[in-house]
Write an enzyme that holds these catalytic residues in place. Structure first.
Site, PDB file in Angstrom:
ATOM      1  N   ASP A  60       0.976  -1.953  -0.253  1.00 12.62           N
ATOM      2  CA  ASP A  60      -0.002  -0.037  -0.229  1.00 12.62           C
ATOM      3  C   ASP A  60       0.936   1.163  -0.294  1.00 12.62           C
ATOM      4  O   ASP A  60       0.843   1.593   0.746  1.00 12.62           O
ATOM      5  CB  ASP A  60      -1.153   0.466   1.143  1.00 12.62           C
ATOM      6  CG  ASP A  60      -1.609   1.154   1.558  1.00 12.62           C
ATOM      7  OD1 ASP A  60      -1.717   2.139   0.764  1.00 12.62           O
ATOM      8  OD2 ASP A  60      -2.560   1.263   2.265  1.00 12.62           O
ATOM      9  N   ASP A  72      -2.719   7.177  -3.695  1.00 14.17           N
ATOM     10  CA  ASP A  72      -2.738   5.930  -2.767  1.00 14.17           C
ATOM     11  C   ASP A  72      -3.296   4.819  -3.117  1.00 14.17           C
ATOM     12  O   ASP A  72      -4.090   4.574  -3.665  1.00 14.17           O
ATOM     13  CB  ASP A  72      -4.043   6.550  -1.609  1.00 14.17           C
ATOM     14  CG  ASP A  72      -4.100   5.728  -0.428  1.00 14.17           C
ATOM     15  OD1 ASP A  72      -3.155   4.464  -0.868  1.00 14.17           O
ATOM     16  OD2 ASP A  72      -4.450   5.329   0.199  1.00 14.17           O
ATOM     17  N   HIS A  77      -5.548  11.454   2.940  1.00 15.31           N
ATOM     18  CA  HIS A  77      -6.900  11.520   3.283  1.00 15.31           C
ATOM     19  C   HIS A  77      -6.939  12.344   2.768  1.00 15.31           C
ATOM     20  O   HIS A  77      -7.521  13.212   4.670  1.00 15.31           O
ATOM     21  CB  HIS A  77      -6.679  10.704   4.907  1.00 15.31           C
ATOM     22  CG  HIS A  77      -6.416   9.032   5.256  1.00 15.31           C
ATOM     23  ND1 HIS A  77      -6.334   8.523   6.320  1.00 15.31           N
ATOM     24  CD2 HIS A  77      -6.440   7.511   4.016  1.00 15.31           C
ATOM     25  CE1 HIS A  77      -6.029   6.810   5.692  1.00 15.31           C
ATOM     26  NE2 HIS A  77      -5.662   7.086   4.854  1.00 15.31           N
ATOM     27  N   TYR A  87      -9.141  -9.643   5.929  1.00 13.86           N
ATOM     28  CA  TYR A  87      -8.018  -9.816   6.670  1.00 13.86           C
ATOM     29  C   TYR A  87      -8.006 -11.270   7.635  1.00 13.86           C
ATOM     30  O   TYR A  87      -9.113 -11.224   8.364  1.00 13.86           O
ATOM     31  CB  TYR A  87      -7.298  -9.157   7.400  1.00 13.86           C
ATOM     32  CG  TYR A  87      -7.383  -7.564   6.043  1.00 13.86           C
ATOM     33  CD1 TYR A  87      -6.263  -7.473   5.637  1.00 13.86           C
ATOM     34  CD2 TYR A  87      -8.386  -6.965   6.466  1.00 13.86           C
ATOM     35  CE1 TYR A  87      -5.909  -6.117   5.008  1.00 13.86           C
ATOM     36  CE2 TYR A  87      -8.125  -5.589   5.304  1.00 13.86           C
ATOM     37  CZ  TYR A  87      -7.290  -5.419   4.597  1.00 13.86           C
ATOM     38  OH  TYR A  87      -7.281  -4.547   3.778  1.00 13.86           O
ATOM     39  N   ARG A 147      -5.824  -6.689  -0.012  1.00 12.32           N
ATOM     40  CA  ARG A 147      -6.662  -5.166  -0.125  1.00 12.32           C
ATOM     41  C   ARG A 147      -5.929  -5.295  -1.900  1.00 12.32           C
ATOM     42  O   ARG A 147      -5.332  -4.815  -2.159  1.00 12.32           O
ATOM     43  CB  ARG A 147      -5.786  -4.095   0.472  1.00 12.32           C
ATOM     44  CG  ARG A 147      -6.325  -2.657   0.562  1.00 12.32           C
ATOM     45  CD  ARG A 147      -6.288  -1.664   1.334  1.00 12.32           C
ATOM     46  NE  ARG A 147      -4.992  -1.776   1.829  1.00 12.32           N
ATOM     47  CZ  ARG A 147      -5.108  -1.995   3.305  1.00 12.32           C
ATOM     48  NH1 ARG A 147      -5.023  -3.011   3.951  1.00 12.32           N
ATOM     49  NH2 ARG A 147      -3.421  -1.459   3.449  1.00 12.32           N
TER      50      ARG A 147
HETATM   51  N1  GLY Z   1      -3.394   4.207   2.181  1.00 14.92           N
HETATM   52  C1  GLY Z   1      -3.875   3.659   3.831  1.00 14.92           C
HETATM   53  C2  GLY Z   1      -5.518   4.807   3.980  1.00 14.92           C
HETATM   54  O1  GLY Z   1      -5.913   4.138   3.003  1.00 14.92           O
HETATM   55  O2  GLY Z   1      -5.278   4.206   5.340  1.00 14.92           O
HETATM   56 MN    MN Z   2      -6.406   4.653   0.954  1.00 18.24          MN
END
Ligand code: GLY
Ligand code: MN
Length: 433
Positions: A244, A255, A350, A379, A399
């Protein structure tokens, strides 16, 4: 001048902010403070996103200030002054004069900030300031009654991206897609999580970019830790690795999450879970349409996941029971899919103006120009003692995450060049070793 946008785009944003405020308003926004990493060494500096949004100021000190009086909007940037003794060590500063070509009306030194602001604030009926970032600003604003937060007005603005913002976000998504691809190509059993990280972040650096959040590289059951940070284990044949990671271009984040078998072949059990997560992700992406309620993507994705868990015999109940409360969706499927379906993406990974589904302050529905992630996962954490994990799936964490632009013509996947189909992944993993 080093600005990613025409100055008119910044002036338009300042105008749009003040078009929502009453007359006789003053807005003050600090950039982030420097943070110490060790003794006299700092963490890499990242400017405050609101500062970047309103005037593009990137140096590690500064305050943006603007006010409206008699229908006239005026803005000012307080910046670190030129100072040879500091510049010898840290680099040449733009300085008060140099900052005049930034999208503000006037400039001044940060050394004058306290005296000028204290004197200005009293002249306006409405004071808006972002607190909790700069000790200096917090102290000045300490006694102001009725001070308001300008983010209430800025966040909905930031949520809808302009054409140029989308261009930067497409670039960030393409770089991150290529970084994932490079890591897949160079994957081989026995390598360290940190080595995968080095392919991903090395590509960011070669692309004149930086990570937008610390890269998550979890091999085996480390993939079941949502924000795994250690990246210090060896990945053995038969394990999946979950990566990720995203980068930043001119402050705009990507992301992306992909999960692949380190030896290039999914086991049957891994395939079953992968196919289910991929099906849920595609359904979530398809729901990213103009007018769709913000919470709808989570429902669509959750329904696919919950039904899939029932079909695989992991949950022994009907769909309604698996989903739980009609609004909260807190049924037993949450044991295996315990996070949100996505978040807005922009100057913050975010991003503002909604946060994860279910948070207060979410927008009613999606609009053209919004960019969000869709990132379901499953998970089966073998280290958890509180839930029963089916032996066949024990230790699997998967994911899949893409970056989606909402348009009148439907969802556009900015990260579409990053492989995610099982046959694509199997043919690419290890092909560069
Ligand atoms: N890339 C980590 C998340 O979105 O929480
Ligand atoms: Mn994310």
């Amino acid at each position: 001048m080093d600005l990613p946008f025409e100055t008119s785009e910044y002036y338009d944003r300042q105008e749009m902010l003040f078009s929502q405020l009453p007359s006789s308003s003053i807005v003050i926004i600090p950039t982030n403070e420097r943070k110490t990493r060790s003794n006299d060494v700092g963490y890499p500096f990242r400017p405050n996103s609101y500062m970047l949004y309103l005037c593009g100021w990137k140096e590690d000190e500064g305050f943006f200030m603007a006010h409206n009086r008699n229908g006239t909007l005026e803005s000012k940037l307080f910046v670190p002054p030129r100072d040879t003794s500091k510049e010898i060590w840290e680099g040449i500063r733009i300085g008060v004069e140099g900052a005049e070509s930034w999208p503000v009306d006037t400039t001044s030194s940060v050394e004058n900030f306290e005296s000028e602001i204290t004197q200005m604030i009293g002249q306006f009926e409405n004071v808006y300031a972002i607190l909790g970032i700069s000790e200096e600003l917090d102290k000045i604003c300490n006694d102001i009654e009725g001070l308001s937060d300008p983010r209430t007005f800025l966040d909905p603005m930031r949520r809808v991206k302009s054409k140029v913002e989308i261009k930067h976000m497409q670039e960030a998504a393409t770089i991150a897609s290529n970084a994932h691809k490079l890591a897949m190509e160079n994957s081989t059993p026995g390598m360290g999580e940190w080595e995968i990280q080095s392919y991903v972040e090395g590509h960011f650096m070669r692309s004149k970019s930086t990570w937008s959040f610390p890269s998550i590289v979890g091999g085996g059951s480390n993939a079941t830790i949502l924000h795994y940070k250690a990246n210090d284990c060896t990945i053995i044949s038969g394990d999946l690795v979950l990566v990720d990671a995203g980068c930043e271009i001119n402050g705009y984040a990507s992301d992306i999450t992909r999960t692949w078998p380190i030896n290039g072949r999914f086991t049957e059990a891994q395939k079953e879970i992968y196919e289910l997560v991929l099906k849920a992700e595609k359904a979530g992406i398809d729901a990213c349409r103009v007018g769709t309620p913000w919470s709808a993507m989570h429902r669509v994705v959750s329904e696919v996941i919950a039904q899939g868990l029932i079909d695989l015999g992991i949950l022994e109940c009907g769909l309604d029971e698996a989903l739980g409360d009609e609004v909260k969706l807190d049924g037993p499927f949450r044991d295996f899919f315990m996070h949100g379906t996505g978040h807005f993406l922009g100057l913050d990974v975010h991003d503002v103006g909604g946060g994860r589904q279910g948070d207060p302050g979410n927008p009613d529905s999606l609009e053209p120009g919004m960019v969000l992630t869709i990132e379901p996962g499953l998970y089966f954490a073998d280290w958890r003692g509180d839930i029963e994990i089916p032996a066949k799936y024990s230790g699997i964490g998967i994911r899949i995450e893409d970056d989606i632009l909402v348009t009148e013509d439907g969802p556009v996947v900015l990260s579409s060049s990053c492989p995610k189909e099982i046959d694509e992944i199997e043919s690419i993993v290890g092909s560069g070793v």
